[in-house]
Write an enzyme that holds these catalytic residues in place. Structure first.
Site, PDB file in Angstrom:
ATOM      1  N   HIS A 186       0.852  -1.183   0.000  1.00  0.00           N
ATOM      2  CA  HIS A 186       0.000   0.000   0.000  1.00  0.00           C
ATOM      3  C   HIS A 186       0.886   1.232   0.000  1.00  0.00           C
ATOM      4  O   HIS A 186       1.936   1.233   0.641  1.00  0.00           O
ATOM      5  CB  HIS A 186      -0.919   0.010   1.231  1.00  0.00           C
ATOM      6  CG  HIS A 186      -2.078   0.931   1.062  1.00  0.00           C
ATOM      7  ND1 HIS A 186      -1.980   2.275   1.303  1.00  0.00           N
ATOM      8  CD2 HIS A 186      -3.345   0.704   0.632  1.00  0.00           C
ATOM      9  CE1 HIS A 186      -3.140   2.831   1.048  1.00  0.00           C
ATOM     10  NE2 HIS A 186      -3.983   1.908   0.628  1.00  0.00           N
TER      11      HIS A 186
ATOM     12  N   ASP B 240      -8.002  -4.986  -0.260  1.00  0.00           N
ATOM     13  CA  ASP B 240      -8.501  -5.664  -1.462  1.00  0.00           C
ATOM     14  C   ASP B 240      -8.298  -7.163  -1.412  1.00  0.00           C
ATOM     15  O   ASP B 240      -9.013  -7.913  -2.065  1.00  0.00           O
ATOM     16  CB  ASP B 240      -7.798  -5.117  -2.707  1.00  0.00           C
ATOM     17  CG  ASP B 240      -8.245  -3.706  -3.004  1.00  0.00           C
ATOM     18  OD1 ASP B 240      -9.441  -3.452  -2.881  1.00  0.00           O
ATOM     19  OD2 ASP B 240      -7.394  -2.874  -3.332  1.00  0.00           O
TER      20      ASP B 240
HETATM   21  N1  ACO Z   1       4.274  -7.555  -4.963  1.00  0.00           N
HETATM   22  C1  ACO Z   1       5.628  -7.592  -5.082  1.00  0.00           C
HETATM   23  N2  ACO Z   1       6.429  -6.523  -4.879  1.00  0.00           N
HETATM   24  C2  ACO Z   1       5.857  -5.370  -4.536  1.00  0.00           C
HETATM   25  C3  ACO Z   1       4.452  -5.241  -4.397  1.00  0.00           C
HETATM   26  C4  ACO Z   1       3.655  -6.399  -4.617  1.00  0.00           C
HETATM   27  N3  ACO Z   1       2.327  -6.346  -4.493  1.00  0.00           N
HETATM   28  N4  ACO Z   1       4.145  -3.981  -4.059  1.00  0.00           N
HETATM   29  C5  ACO Z   1       5.309  -3.325  -3.994  1.00  0.00           C
HETATM   30  N5  ACO Z   1       6.344  -4.151  -4.278  1.00  0.00           N
HETATM   31  C6  ACO Z   1       7.776  -3.821  -4.236  1.00  0.00           C
HETATM   32  C7  ACO Z   1       8.193  -3.019  -5.440  1.00  0.00           C
HETATM   33  O1  ACO Z   1       8.623  -3.841  -6.507  1.00  0.00           O
HETATM   34  C8  ACO Z   1       9.306  -2.201  -4.853  1.00  0.00           C
HETATM   35  O2  ACO Z   1      10.446  -3.020  -4.734  1.00  0.00           O
HETATM   36  P1  ACO Z   1      11.941  -2.403  -4.914  1.00  0.00           P
HETATM   37  O3  ACO Z   1      12.083  -1.426  -3.779  1.00  0.00           O
HETATM   38  O4  ACO Z   1      12.840  -3.569  -4.830  1.00  0.00           O
HETATM   39  O5  ACO Z   1      11.950  -1.717  -6.255  1.00  0.00           O
HETATM   40  C9  ACO Z   1       8.832  -1.879  -3.435  1.00  0.00           C
HETATM   41  O6  ACO Z   1       7.984  -2.972  -3.107  1.00  0.00           O
HETATM   42  C10 ACO Z   1       8.069  -0.569  -3.298  1.00  0.00           C
HETATM   43  O7  ACO Z   1       7.024  -0.563  -4.263  1.00  0.00           O
HETATM   44  P2  ACO Z   1       6.401   0.751  -4.885  1.00  0.00           P
HETATM   45  O8  ACO Z   1       5.737   0.398  -6.180  1.00  0.00           O
HETATM   46  O9  ACO Z   1       7.420   1.834  -4.901  1.00  0.00           O
HETATM   47  O10 ACO Z   1       5.336   1.124  -3.808  1.00  0.00           O
HETATM   48  P3  ACO Z   1       4.143   2.140  -4.004  1.00  0.00           P
HETATM   49  O11 ACO Z   1       3.855   2.694  -2.672  1.00  0.00           O
HETATM   50  O12 ACO Z   1       4.414   3.097  -5.112  1.00  0.00           O
HETATM   51  O13 ACO Z   1       2.950   1.198  -4.524  1.00  0.00           O
HETATM   52  C11 ACO Z   1       1.051  -0.221  -4.583  1.00  0.00           C
HETATM   53  C12 ACO Z   1       1.868   0.792  -3.756  1.00  0.00           C
HETATM   54  C13 ACO Z   1       0.706   0.417  -5.963  1.00  0.00           C
HETATM   55  C14 ACO Z   1      -0.261  -0.487  -3.858  1.00  0.00           C
HETATM   56  C15 ACO Z   1       1.880  -1.513  -4.769  1.00  0.00           C
HETATM   57  O14 ACO Z   1       2.209  -2.075  -3.517  1.00  0.00           O
HETATM   58  C16 ACO Z   1       1.169  -2.545  -5.650  1.00  0.00           C
HETATM   59  O15 ACO Z   1       1.301  -2.476  -6.884  1.00  0.00           O
HETATM   60  N6  ACO Z   1       0.418  -3.502  -5.040  1.00  0.00           N
HETATM   61  C17 ACO Z   1      -0.352  -4.474  -5.786  1.00  0.00           C
HETATM   62  C18 ACO Z   1      -1.654  -3.837  -6.250  1.00  0.00           C
HETATM   63  C19 ACO Z   1      -2.651  -3.647  -5.122  1.00  0.00           C
HETATM   64  O16 ACO Z   1      -2.885  -4.534  -4.311  1.00  0.00           O
HETATM   65  N7  ACO Z   1      -3.275  -2.446  -5.106  1.00  0.00           N
HETATM   66  C20 ACO Z   1      -4.313  -2.124  -4.122  1.00  0.00           C
HETATM   67  C21 ACO Z   1      -3.863  -1.024  -3.216  1.00  0.00           C
HETATM   68  S1  ACO Z   1      -5.061  -0.733  -1.957  1.00  0.00           S
HETATM   69  C22 ACO Z   1      -6.239   0.236  -2.662  1.00  0.00           C
HETATM   70  O17 ACO Z   1      -6.079   0.897  -3.659  1.00  0.00           O
HETATM   71  C23 ACO Z   1      -7.520   0.238  -1.986  1.00  0.00           C
END
Ligand code: ACO
Length: 429
Positions: A307, A364
């Site tokens: 998140h 979610d």
């Molecule tokens: N699975 C694997 N790796 C992940 C995930 C995931 N679900 N989420 C983040 N990471 C990793 C990234 O690859 C990154 O790794 P790195 O530092 O080695 O490059 C690190 O964690 C940070 O990720 P960011 O994308 O920078 O985090 P951000 O805060 O921008 O993204 C997000 C948050 C979009 C929710 C992300 O965690 C994601 O894509 N999750 C899956 C989709 C999801 O479940 N969305 C629902 C969110 S809740 C809502 O909207 C109600």
């Protein structure tokens, strides 16, 4: 200016007033910085940009706190109904019993939808994604209530639009669902509570009466409450920015629905179940998918994990996890997706990659599981999220307009070509 930060650039010092919120969050105001210095701030994805001062929702991602108008989400989910929470978000206070009674009656009065809406619905192919249908129908409401286009309407008239939205969106969702299945639309039943009425409009068949199970209605009510607002997230910021151009409330909410549709936002609940099904189709090896999610060269992510703001735990997920356990037991459903979900959750919570990056199951992950168990079709999951988020979008739109906020218009740093001579087409290589 009582307290300020200083920014030193090229030997000049700029004073930036510090703004402090009621929960001691601090930020500095850069709104005059460009005028004074020619400088702008850059923050792609608005990761550290405060777009407004709001008194609706407080959340602390590090501590896992979420409160609507000061009330902890845990207490609201436990003790309130969705319409009560909608009242709280939109009007600022929990309603007393007369206010709640009057509010419910107002909403009931407007649940019917103009029959011509069905003509619009019929134009959609049965495979149309319900989020696209819903955002189109939300915009179409403008055509039925053209007075909503006037940005200077009285508060009473704005209130009527608010009531209409809360009342009609569930009817439109249910109608688009029955329409896609080729089944006669069910009309609202004013003897039922908001969520039960919605479930009945969705699932009642001409051949078979749908009896609303109170446990199912309660689970859906909680899902709606937990999704009702989440401060300046992607769809809410969209609603505020669209509304800041004085676009009407229906159009602003339609824009919010479109923003919510994306798989990184409200579309994630649908993607969770699709991911679980994909794991099953590929032999059920959860480890393989966890490894894929960890591979920096693989775009795959574990849907329903991580998140932008919750870097400890998502308090909504904690509540829904309990609710998911309860509903699975009550309904006695034992589908393979739920088993895989458990394995994935257990494995990811122990895995260094996820621990280090503070990636926990988000709301979610569990809402998808609950909705699958109660028979909501997967492609409708983000639509359910939209019904839940509706009071939040409305409250935030209302706050933005009441504060008379200026039109939203970010700046940029241009990195394209500098001026170059125009080439006639015959000279282009
Ligand atoms: N699975 C694997 N790796 C992940 C995930 C995931 N679900 N989420 C983040 N990471 C990793 C990234 O690859 C990154 O790794 P790195 O530092 O080695 O490059 C690190 O964690 C940070 O990720 P960011 O994308 O920078 O985090 P951000 O805060 O921008 O993204 C997000 C948050 C979009 C929710 C992300 O965690 C994601 O894509 N999750 C899956 C989709 C999801 O479940 N969305 C629902 C969110 S809740 C809502 O909207 C109600």
């Amino acid at each position: 200016m009582s307290e300020y930060a200083e920014l030193k650039v090229d030997g000049n010092v700029y004073k930036l007033p510090i703004i402090e919120g009621t929960e001691q969050e601090r930020g500095f105001d850069i709104s005059k910085l460009r005028e004074e210095s020619g400088l702008i701030t850059v923050d792609t994805g608005y990761k550290n940009t405060g777009s407004t001062q709001s008194s609706i929702t407080f959340l602390d991602g590090e501590k896992g706190i979420l409160r609507y108008r000061g009330y902890p989400i845990e207490q609201l989910a436990d003790k309130s109904t969705f319409l009560e929470v909608a009242f709280l978000l939109i009007y600022g206070e929990l309603p007393n019993s007369q206010e709640l009674y009057a509010f419910k009656a107002r909403v009931k009065k407007h649940q019917l939808v103009h029959e011509d809406m069905k003509q619009i619905m019929l134009g959609f192919p049965s495979k149309a994604h319900p989020m696209g249908v819903l955002s189109s129908l939300a915009t179409a409401l403008t055509a039925f209530y053209p007075e909503s286009l006037d940005p200077n309407r009285s508060a009473d008239k704005v209130d009527l639009t608010i009531t209409r939205l809360l009342a009609k969106i569930p009817t439109l969702v249910a109608w688009s669902y029955t329409n896609a299945r080729g089944i006669r639309a069910n009309y609202p039943d004013n003897s039922l509570e908001y969520v039960s009425n919605f479930l009945k409009m969705m699932f009642n068949l001409p051949t078979e009466d749908y009896d609303v199970d109170p446990i199912v209605a309660d689970a859906m009510d909680k899902i709606f409450i937990l999704h009702a607002d989440h401060e300046q997230n992607c769809s809410t910021s969209t609603v505020r920015i669209v509304g800041s151009s004085h676009a009407n409330l229906y159009a602003s909410v339609a824009a919010g629905i479109n923003a919510l549709w994306g798989p990184l936002h409200g579309g994630a609940n649908q993607k969770v179940i699709e991911m679980l099904q994909n794991i099953i189709t590929n032999g059920g090896d959860t480890k393989k998918f966890i490894d894929k999610a960890k591979d920096p060269n693989d775009p795959f992510r574990l849907m329903g994990f991580g998140h932008r703001v919750y870097k400890n735990f998502d308090p909504r997920a904690e509540i829904l996890k309990k609710q998911a356990d309860k509903i699975l037991e009550r309904l006695g459903v034992n589908e393979p997706e739920f088993e895989v979900a458990k394995q994935l959750e257990e494995a990811a919570l122990k895995d260094e990659y996820f621990i280090e990056r503070k990636l926990y199951p988000n709301v979610d992950f569990y809402s998808g599981i609950i909705m699958k168990a109660i028979g909501i079709p997967i492609e409708m999951f983000p639509v359910m999220f939209s019904i839940g988020r509706l009071p939040g979008w409305i409250a935030q739109w209302k706050e933005m307009r009441t504060h008379n906020e200026p039109i939203g218009r970010p700046r940029q740093i241009y990195v394209g070509h500098t001026q170059r001579p125009y080439e006639s087409i015959s000279n282009r290589s």
